[in-house]
Design a protein around this motif. Sequence first.
Motif, PDB file in Angstrom:
ATOM      1  N   GLY A 193       0.668  -0.961  -0.207  1.00 44.46           N
ATOM      2  CA  GLY A 193      -0.188   0.100  -0.041  1.00 44.46           C
ATOM      3  C   GLY A 193       1.098   1.196   0.231  1.00 44.46           C
ATOM      4  N   ALA A 194       2.055   0.909  -0.391  1.00 44.35           N
ATOM      5  CA  ALA A 194       2.810   2.674  -0.629  1.00 44.35           C
ATOM      6  C   ALA A 194       2.826   3.518  -1.539  1.00 44.35           C
ATOM      7  N   VAL A 195       2.115   4.278  -1.152  1.00 49.24           N
ATOM      8  CA  VAL A 195       2.371   5.561  -1.893  1.00 49.24           C
ATOM      9  C   VAL A 195       3.334   6.003  -2.439  1.00 49.24           C
ATOM     10  N   LEU A 196       3.795   5.850  -4.729  1.00 49.14           N
ATOM     11  CA  LEU A 196       4.955   6.123  -4.794  1.00 49.14           C
ATOM     12  C   LEU A 196       5.471   7.283  -4.660  1.00 49.14           C
ATOM     13  N   SER A 197       4.157   7.946  -4.913  1.00 50.67           N
ATOM     14  CA  SER A 197       4.492   9.814  -4.611  1.00 50.67           C
ATOM     15  C   SER A 197       5.004  10.270  -3.551  1.00 50.67           C
ATOM     16  N   GLY A 198       5.059   8.966  -2.013  1.00 49.54           N
ATOM     17  CA  GLY A 198       5.571   9.659  -1.061  1.00 49.54           C
ATOM     18  C   GLY A 198       4.520   9.903  -0.335  1.00 49.54           C
ATOM     19  N   GLY A 199       5.152   9.853   1.524  1.00 44.69           N
ATOM     20  CA  GLY A 199       4.114  10.683   2.294  1.00 44.69           C
ATOM     21  C   GLY A 199       3.402   9.471   3.480  1.00 44.69           C
ATOM     22  N   HIS A 200       3.589   7.983   2.499  1.00 40.30           N
ATOM     23  CA  HIS A 200       3.198   7.068   3.610  1.00 40.30           C
ATOM     24  C   HIS A 200       3.426   6.307   2.865  1.00 40.30           C
ATOM     25  N   VAL A 201       3.458   4.976   4.019  1.00 37.89           N
ATOM     26  CA  VAL A 201       4.313   3.498   3.982  1.00 37.89           C
ATOM     27  C   VAL A 201       3.911   2.592   4.873  1.00 37.89           C
ATOM     28  N   SER A 202       3.727   1.546   4.973  1.00 36.69           N
ATOM     29  CA  SER A 202       3.665   0.512   6.207  1.00 36.69           C
ATOM     30  C   SER A 202       4.291   0.140   6.274  1.00 36.69           C
ATOM     31  N   VAL A 203       4.949  -0.181   7.233  1.00 35.72           N
ATOM     32  CA  VAL A 203       6.148  -1.682   7.864  1.00 35.72           C
ATOM     33  C   VAL A 203       5.478  -3.053   7.876  1.00 35.72           C
ATOM     34  N   THR A 204       4.302  -3.127   8.318  1.00 43.17           N
ATOM     35  CA  THR A 204       4.068  -4.374   8.678  1.00 43.17           C
ATOM     36  C   THR A 204       3.346  -4.689   7.304  1.00 43.17           C
ATOM     37  N   ALA A 205       2.441  -3.849   6.534  1.00 44.77           N
ATOM     38  CA  ALA A 205       2.505  -4.356   4.730  1.00 44.77           C
ATOM     39  C   ALA A 205       2.816  -4.476   3.898  1.00 44.77           C
ATOM     40  N   THR A 206       4.282  -3.337   4.022  1.00 49.06           N
ATOM     41  CA  THR A 206       5.259  -4.153   3.261  1.00 49.06           C
ATOM     42  C   THR A 206       5.933  -5.801   3.867  1.00 49.06           C
ATOM     43  N   LEU A 207       5.986  -5.629   5.265  1.00 44.28           N
ATOM     44  CA  LEU A 207       6.494  -6.833   4.941  1.00 44.28           C
ATOM     45  C   LEU A 207       5.523  -8.087   5.105  1.00 44.28           C
ATOM     46  N   LEU A 208       4.727  -8.094   5.253  1.00 44.14           N
ATOM     47  CA  LEU A 208       3.691  -8.724   4.653  1.00 44.14           C
ATOM     48  C   LEU A 208       3.369  -8.626   3.073  1.00 44.14           C
ATOM     49  N   GLY A 209       3.684  -8.211   2.334  1.00 44.61           N
ATOM     50  CA  GLY A 209       4.120  -8.072   0.726  1.00 44.61           C
ATOM     51  C   GLY A 209       5.171  -9.211   0.564  1.00 44.61           C
ATOM     52  N   VAL A 210       6.540  -8.475   1.280  1.00 47.07           N
ATOM     53  CA  VAL A 210       7.562  -9.885   0.765  1.00 47.07           C
ATOM     54  C   VAL A 210       7.018 -10.949   1.197  1.00 47.07           C
ATOM     55  N   ALA A 211       6.373 -11.615   2.451  1.00 48.27           N
ATOM     56  CA  ALA A 211       5.305 -12.962   2.668  1.00 48.27           C
ATOM     57  C   ALA A 211       5.283 -13.479   0.967  1.00 48.27           C
ATOM     58  N   ILE A 212       3.802 -12.576   0.982  1.00 46.98           N
ATOM     59  CA  ILE A 212       3.522 -13.109  -0.710  1.00 46.98           C
ATOM     60  C   ILE A 212       4.184 -13.261  -1.620  1.00 46.98           C
ATOM     61  N   VAL A 213       4.507 -12.383  -1.819  1.00 44.70           N
ATOM     62  CA  VAL A 213       5.838 -12.734  -2.973  1.00 44.70           C
ATOM     63  C   VAL A 213       7.126 -14.170  -2.751  1.00 44.70           C
ATOM     64  N   ALA A 214       6.945 -14.530  -1.132  1.00 48.58           N
ATOM     65  CA  ALA A 214       7.915 -16.023  -0.482  1.00 48.58           C
ATOM     66  C   ALA A 214       6.688 -16.531  -1.013  1.00 48.58           C
ATOM     67  N   ILE A 215       5.429 -16.609  -0.804  1.00 53.84           N
ATOM     68  CA  ILE A 215       4.885 -17.638  -1.080  1.00 53.84           C
ATOM     69  C   ILE A 215       4.790 -17.943  -2.663  1.00 53.84           C
ATOM     70  N   ILE A 216       4.197 -16.727  -3.329  1.00 54.27           N
ATOM     71  CA  ILE A 216       4.190 -16.828  -4.383  1.00 54.27           C
ATOM     72  C   ILE A 216       5.270 -17.703  -4.950  1.00 54.27           C
ATOM     73  N   THR A 217       6.351 -17.799  -5.377  1.00 54.06           N
ATOM     74  CA  THR A 217       7.983 -18.321  -5.563  1.00 54.06           C
ATOM     75  C   THR A 217       8.321 -19.870  -4.729  1.00 54.06           C
TER      76      THR A 217
END
Length: 319
Positions: A253-277
């Motif tokens: 859910g990070a906004v590429l224009s800046g100002g909004h990121v989520s550490v927890t959601a980013t880690l879950l994004g990593v988990a999703i990519v790892a599971i797919i792989t």
Amino acid sequence: MDRLVRADWFGPLLVTLVAVIGMAAFSPSFLSPLNVQVLLLALCINGLIAFSQMIIIAIGQMNLSVGAIGGLAAISFAGLMEVWGVPAPLAAILAICIGLIGGVLNGFFIAWTGISAFVITLASLSIFKGINLGITRAQPFYGVPESVKAFGNTTFLGPLPWLLIPCAIVFVATWYLLNRLSLGRQILAVGGNEHASALSGISVPRTVIAAHAISGVLAALAGIALVARLQIGQPTIGDDWLILSFAAPVIGGAVLSGGHVSVTATLLGVAIVAIITQALVLFHIDPFLVQVVLGGLILWAVGVNRWREVRVQRSLKRS
């Protein structure tokens, strides 16, 4: 419940749970101790890579040299131990310093020249990669101590790898930085509105340099972790980090224009990519499709973010 559904991490968490349940149903070996260990190792290393890019996305920029900085730190770590016999802890500190210097240089030139971060980090990518190849002559460093190899490949408490500890520390520290410290608030403020941040007394150049310095340190940590995992100082470390470094924060859910990121959601994004792989491996699907899937996930996540922005804008107009 409404607040829970609106949370950035809720969607990725739901997808992760569904993916785990589905994979366990179709392939019982998915939850075997060995496979869980492999998934956690991927989560640890890829999480550091994703956090390195996430910090830069928070200020509304991008760092194309994440992989090059991590690769240079990795071969420096391995080379210091093999060539000069430097103890592993000292070699790790020196490698982190190299990542810090690389990040500071990126941030300094971006802040000083006003040139786009895309251009500056594209140039530094080539420079750092050239230094990497100049040091190694494109040959790996094999003299990694057994203690480092053991740290990257052994476990504690069942399938939990030792690499989980530094990743957990970085996760907590990054969350605390962005949610509790003034520097983290300044990073998000600059990403949200650089002009307004400057008017409110925030030093934009200093914040940009600090964000890139943190990114360089995290990239170096990822490189060191990968040396321990692979048991070799490979000069190609970091070459395939770029897509992953953007995919996980954007899925989170990070906004590429800046100002909004989520550490927890980013880690879950990593988990999703790892599971797919891992799913592609278990079902004997061509591993090159991972890149196709990652590209599709990025497009999907960007589309969802844009849809949310449009909904917010429409609701504001109605009110």
